[in-house]
Design a protein around this motif. Structure first.
Motif, short mmCIF file in Angstrom:
data_model
loop_
_atom_site.label_atom_id
_atom_site.label_comp_id
_atom_site.label_asym_id
_atom_site.label_seq_id
_atom_site.Cartn_x
_atom_site.Cartn_y
_atom_site.Cartn_z
N LEU A 1 0.82 -1.19 0.00
CA LEU A 1 0.00 0.00 0.00
C LEU A 1 0.87 1.26 0.00
CD1 LEU A 1 -2.93 0.96 0.11
CD2 LEU A 1 -2.76 0.91 2.59
N GLU A 2 1.91 1.25 0.80
CA GLU A 2 2.85 2.38 0.85
C GLU A 2 3.56 2.56 -0.50
OE1 GLU A 2 4.17 5.51 3.11
OE2 GLU A 2 3.10 3.85 4.05
N LEU A 3 3.96 1.48 -1.11
CA LEU A 3 4.58 1.57 -2.44
C LEU A 3 3.61 2.13 -3.47
CD1 LEU A 3 6.63 -1.75 -2.62
CD2 LEU A 3 7.52 0.57 -2.46
N GLY A 4 2.36 1.75 -3.37
CA GLY A 4 1.33 2.30 -4.26
C GLY A 4 1.18 3.79 -4.10
N PHE A 5 1.19 4.26 -2.84
CA PHE A 5 1.13 5.70 -2.58
C PHE A 5 2.34 6.41 -3.19
CE2 PHE A 5 -1.47 4.93 1.48
CZ PHE A 5 -2.66 5.19 0.82
N LEU A 6 3.51 5.85 -2.98
CA LEU A 6 4.73 6.48 -3.49
C LEU A 6 4.75 6.56 -5.01
CD1 LEU A 6 7.36 4.94 -1.06
CD2 LEU A 6 6.51 7.28 -1.08
N PHE B 1 2.08 6.53 -6.99
CA PHE B 1 1.05 7.48 -7.39
C PHE B 1 1.54 8.92 -7.26
CE2 PHE B 1 -2.34 10.37 -6.05
CZ PHE B 1 -3.11 10.37 -7.19
N ILE B 2 2.17 9.25 -6.13
CA ILE B 2 2.67 10.60 -5.90
C ILE B 2 3.75 10.95 -6.92
CG2 ILE B 2 3.99 12.02 -4.28
CD1 ILE B 2 2.37 10.64 -2.06
N LEU B 3 4.62 10.01 -7.24
CA LEU B 3 5.66 10.25 -8.23
C LEU B 3 5.06 10.56 -9.60
CD1 LEU B 3 8.74 10.15 -8.89
CD2 LEU B 3 8.36 7.77 -9.54
N PHE C 1 5.00 14.30 -11.52
CA PHE C 1 5.60 14.45 -12.84
C PHE C 1 4.61 15.05 -13.83
CE2 PHE C 1 6.36 12.73 -17.10
CZ PHE C 1 7.61 13.26 -17.34
N ILE C 2 3.39 14.52 -13.87
CA ILE C 2 2.40 15.00 -14.82
C ILE C 2 1.99 16.44 -14.49
CG2 ILE C 2 0.02 14.67 -15.61
CD1 ILE C 2 0.53 11.65 -15.40
N PHE C 3 1.78 16.74 -13.20
CA PHE C 3 1.39 18.09 -12.81
C PHE C 3 2.46 19.11 -13.22
CE2 PHE C 3 1.40 21.66 -9.90
CZ PHE C 3 0.08 22.06 -9.94
N ASN C 4 3.72 18.83 -12.92
CA ASN C 4 4.80 19.76 -13.27
C ASN C 4 4.97 19.89 -14.77
OD1 ASN C 4 5.68 20.67 -10.72
ND2 ASN C 4 6.61 18.69 -10.36
N TRP C 5 4.83 18.81 -15.49
CA TRP C 5 4.94 18.85 -16.95
C TRP C 5 3.83 19.72 -17.55
CZ3 TRP C 5 1.95 15.82 -20.67
CH2 TRP C 5 2.41 15.96 -21.98
N LEU C 6 2.60 19.52 -17.09
CA LEU C 6 1.50 20.33 -17.61
C LEU C 6 1.62 21.79 -17.19
CD1 LEU C 6 -1.51 17.90 -17.13
CD2 LEU C 6 -0.44 18.58 -19.27
#
Length: 53
Positions: free
Chosen positions: A23-28, A30-32, A36-41
């Motif tokens: 679950l923690e890996l999934g969060f990490l 997702f956040i990564l 990336f997408i937010f900063n690129w856009l």
């Protein structure tokens, strides 16, 4: 931070340590990807350049 959140997550959700790690890996991941997408856009749109010019 993981040292604190992992046991708390496993205890609160009543899941095993292995499930809490996944679950923690999934969060990490997702956040990564989200960051990336937010900063690129945001860099593509660049609203701050439209205010200056």
């Amino acid at each position: 931070m993981i040292v604190i959140t992992l046991p708390a997550l496993a205890w609160y959700l009543a899941i095993t340590w292995r499930e809490a790690i996944f679950l923690e890996l999934g969060f990490l991941v997702f956040i990564l990807i989200y960051t990336f997408i937010f900063n690129w856009l945001y860099d593509t749109y660049q609203p701050y350049k439209k205010m200056v010019l």
